[in-house]
Write a protein that holds these residues in place. Structure first.
Motif, PDB file in Angstrom:
ATOM      1  N   ILE A  14     -26.088  -2.932  16.916  1.00  0.00           N
ATOM      2  CA  ILE A  14     -27.328  -3.509  17.442  1.00  0.00           C
ATOM      3  C   ILE A  14     -28.283  -3.845  16.304  1.00  0.00           C
ATOM      4  CG2 ILE A  14     -29.356  -3.028  18.871  1.00  0.00           C
ATOM      5  CD1 ILE A  14     -27.471  -1.243  20.604  1.00  0.00           C
ATOM      6  N   ALA A  15     -28.361  -2.957  15.307  1.00  0.00           N
ATOM      7  CA  ALA A  15     -29.237  -3.212  14.158  1.00  0.00           C
ATOM      8  C   ALA A  15     -28.800  -4.474  13.415  1.00  0.00           C
ATOM      9  CB  ALA A  15     -29.228  -2.014  13.214  1.00  0.00           C
ATOM     10  N   GLU A  16     -27.508  -4.676  13.272  1.00  0.00           N
ATOM     11  CA  GLU A  16     -27.011  -5.866  12.588  1.00  0.00           C
ATOM     12  C   GLU A  16     -27.412  -7.139  13.329  1.00  0.00           C
ATOM     13  OE1 GLU A  16     -22.847  -5.191  12.192  1.00  0.00           O
ATOM     14  OE2 GLU A  16     -23.054  -4.021  10.342  1.00  0.00           O
ATOM     15  N   ALA A  17     -27.484  -7.056  14.649  1.00  0.00           N
ATOM     16  CA  ALA A  17     -27.952  -8.205  15.434  1.00  0.00           C
ATOM     17  C   ALA A  17     -29.419  -8.502  15.113  1.00  0.00           C
ATOM     18  CB  ALA A  17     -27.768  -7.936  16.923  1.00  0.00           C
ATOM     19  N   VAL A  18     -30.224  -7.454  14.971  1.00  0.00           N
ATOM     20  CA  VAL A  18     -31.620  -7.631  14.575  1.00  0.00           C
ATOM     21  C   VAL A  18     -31.682  -8.320  13.216  1.00  0.00           C
ATOM     22  CG1 VAL A  18     -33.771  -6.452  13.953  1.00  0.00           C
ATOM     23  CG2 VAL A  18     -32.412  -5.626  15.890  1.00  0.00           C
ATOM     24  N   TRP A  19     -30.864  -7.864  12.284  1.00  0.00           N
ATOM     25  CA  TRP A  19     -30.887  -8.433  10.929  1.00  0.00           C
ATOM     26  C   TRP A  19     -30.524  -9.910  10.945  1.00  0.00           C
ATOM     27  CZ3 TRP A  19     -27.197  -4.117   8.729  1.00  0.00           C
ATOM     28  CH2 TRP A  19     -27.823  -2.873   8.876  1.00  0.00           C
ATOM     29  N   ARG A  20     -29.523 -10.273  11.726  1.00  0.00           N
ATOM     30  CA  ARG A  20     -29.103 -11.677  11.758  1.00  0.00           C
ATOM     31  C   ARG A  20     -30.223 -12.572  12.295  1.00  0.00           C
ATOM     32  NH1 ARG A  20     -24.174  -9.257  13.372  1.00  0.00           N
ATOM     33  NH2 ARG A  20     -24.583  -9.672  15.593  1.00  0.00           N
ATOM     34  N   ARG A  33     -33.966  -8.691  24.598  1.00  0.00           N
ATOM     35  CA  ARG A  33     -32.988  -9.533  25.280  1.00  0.00           C
ATOM     36  C   ARG A  33     -32.168 -10.363  24.283  1.00  0.00           C
ATOM     37  NH1 ARG A  33     -32.765 -10.177  30.474  1.00  0.00           N
ATOM     38  NH2 ARG A  33     -34.893  -9.375  30.714  1.00  0.00           N
ATOM     39  N   LYS A  34     -32.849 -10.941  23.292  1.00  0.00           N
ATOM     40  CA  LYS A  34     -32.138 -11.756  22.301  1.00  0.00           C
ATOM     41  C   LYS A  34     -31.209 -10.904  21.445  1.00  0.00           C
ATOM     42  CE  LYS A  34     -35.537 -15.480  21.942  1.00  0.00           C
ATOM     43  NZ  LYS A  34     -36.537 -16.147  21.064  1.00  0.00           N
ATOM     44  N   VAL A  35     -31.647  -9.710  21.109  1.00  0.00           N
ATOM     45  CA  VAL A  35     -30.805  -8.807  20.325  1.00  0.00           C
ATOM     46  C   VAL A  35     -29.575  -8.397  21.121  1.00  0.00           C
ATOM     47  CG1 VAL A  35     -30.689  -6.503  19.294  1.00  0.00           C
ATOM     48  CG2 VAL A  35     -32.657  -7.984  18.844  1.00  0.00           C
ATOM     49  N   ALA A  36     -29.761  -8.119  22.404  1.00  0.00           N
ATOM     50  CA  ALA A  36     -28.622  -7.768  23.251  1.00  0.00           C
ATOM     51  C   ALA A  36     -27.600  -8.904  23.282  1.00  0.00           C
ATOM     52  CB  ALA A  36     -29.106  -7.438  24.662  1.00  0.00           C
ATOM     53  N   ALA A  37     -28.084 -10.130  23.437  1.00  0.00           N
ATOM     54  CA  ALA A  37     -27.181 -11.283  23.469  1.00  0.00           C
ATOM     55  C   ALA A  37     -26.477 -11.457  22.129  1.00  0.00           C
ATOM     56  CB  ALA A  37     -27.959 -12.541  23.836  1.00  0.00           C
ATOM     57  N   GLU A  38     -27.220 -11.299  21.041  1.00  0.00           N
ATOM     58  CA  GLU A  38     -26.637 -11.460  19.707  1.00  0.00           C
ATOM     59  C   GLU A  38     -25.592 -10.390  19.420  1.00  0.00           C
ATOM     60  OE1 GLU A  38     -25.939 -12.959  15.936  1.00  0.00           O
ATOM     61  OE2 GLU A  38     -27.227 -13.864  17.467  1.00  0.00           O
ATOM     62  N   ALA A  39     -25.847  -9.166  19.898  1.00  0.00           N
ATOM     63  CA  ALA A  39     -24.923  -8.051  19.658  1.00  0.00           C
ATOM     64  C   ALA A  39     -23.764  -8.042  20.636  1.00  0.00           C
ATOM     65  CB  ALA A  39     -25.679  -6.729  19.730  1.00  0.00           C
ATOM     66  N   GLY A  40     -23.875  -8.816  21.722  1.00  0.00           N
ATOM     67  CA  GLY A  40     -22.821  -8.832  22.723  1.00  0.00           C
ATOM     68  C   GLY A  40     -22.802  -7.581  23.575  1.00  0.00           C
ATOM     69  N   VAL A  41     -23.999  -7.019  23.816  1.00  0.00           N
ATOM     70  CA  VAL A  41     -24.105  -5.818  24.645  1.00  0.00           C
ATOM     71  C   VAL A  41     -25.160  -6.065  25.714  1.00  0.00           C
ATOM     72  CG1 VAL A  41     -23.425  -4.308  22.743  1.00  0.00           C
ATOM     73  CG2 VAL A  41     -25.853  -4.745  23.160  1.00  0.00           C
ATOM     74  N   SER A  42     -25.296  -5.130  26.626  1.00  0.00           N
ATOM     75  CA  SER A  42     -26.284  -5.281  27.695  1.00  0.00           C
ATOM     76  C   SER A  42     -27.676  -4.916  27.204  1.00  0.00           C
ATOM     77  CB  SER A  42     -25.922  -4.378  28.880  1.00  0.00           C
ATOM     78  OG  SER A  42     -26.078  -3.009  28.530  1.00  0.00           O
TER      79      SER A  42
END
Length: 203
Positions: A14-20, A33-42
């Motif tokens: 999840i943190a890596e999604a924030v970084w991207r 919501r955007k982080v969840a989508a980027e990480a591929g999780v709920s």
């Protein structure tokens, strides 16, 4: 019950999604919501591991700093024949945004820095971070003193702080294309030659 390693892996994902998102569009574009989508999780999973958006930003920064510290310590891992200057150079070069991973890490740190100017919680997180790199750099210079390669009267901590501040500036000039990687490496070598002047005289 999930193992601790599984929890850590999920938090890192999840943190890596924030970084991207932060490296591409800045922290303002980071939402649960955007982080969840980027990480591929709920969304629920992001909330489970980090809670609020503010907690997510702080948590992702904490993980980023931990990863950066681990990379730095891996860079300066023990080598039987390495000199203090060689170890310190490896560490400093490892801080430069010379590949995609380190470039992303630098841009994320930059995004956090800009946000911290108006966010008291992030500013406090930056202020509370222990000066590990300064201490490590000073320890490497002290090792050089023990070997007779660094002047015995050198004030180590200020020199370590100045050296790392120089690298901070070189990171920016690399990102902006103001200096080439070759020019930046030459400047680092120039600084190290100054600090390890006794070793240069000996050779």
């Amino acid at each position: 019950m999930p193992r601790l390693a599984d929890h850590e892996q999920r938090r890192r994902q999840i943190a890596e999604a924030v970084w991207r998102i932060a490296s591409a569009r800045g922290l303002e574009d980071v939402s649960l919501r955007k982080v969840a989508a980027e990480a591929g999780v709920s969304l629920r999973l992001v909330q489970y591991y980090f809670g609020t958006r503010n907690d997510l930003l702080l948590g992702a920064l904490e993980i980023l700093n931990k990863v950066a510290e681990e990379h730095t310590r891996a860079e300066v891992g023990p080598e039987a024949d390495a000199t203090p200057r060689q170890v310190l150079r490896t560490m400093l070069v490892g801080m430069l945004p010379l590949d995609d991973e380190r470039r992303t890490r630098y841009l994320v740190h930059l995004a956090y820095f800009v946000r911290s100017l108006t966010d008291p919680d992030l500013a406090a997180a930056f202020s509370a971070a222990p000066p590990e790199l300064e201490r490590l750099t000073a320890d490497l210079l002290a090792w050089g003193q023990e070997r007779g390669e660094v002047a015995p009267d050198l004030d180590l901590l200020p020199e370590a702080e100045l050296l790392l501040s120089s690298v901070d500036g070189l990171q920016t000039s690399l990102i902006l294309g103001q200096r080439t990687p070759e020019a930046v490496l030459a400047l680092i070598d120039h600084q190290l030659d100054r600090l390890f002047s006794l070793a240069n005289v000996a050779t």
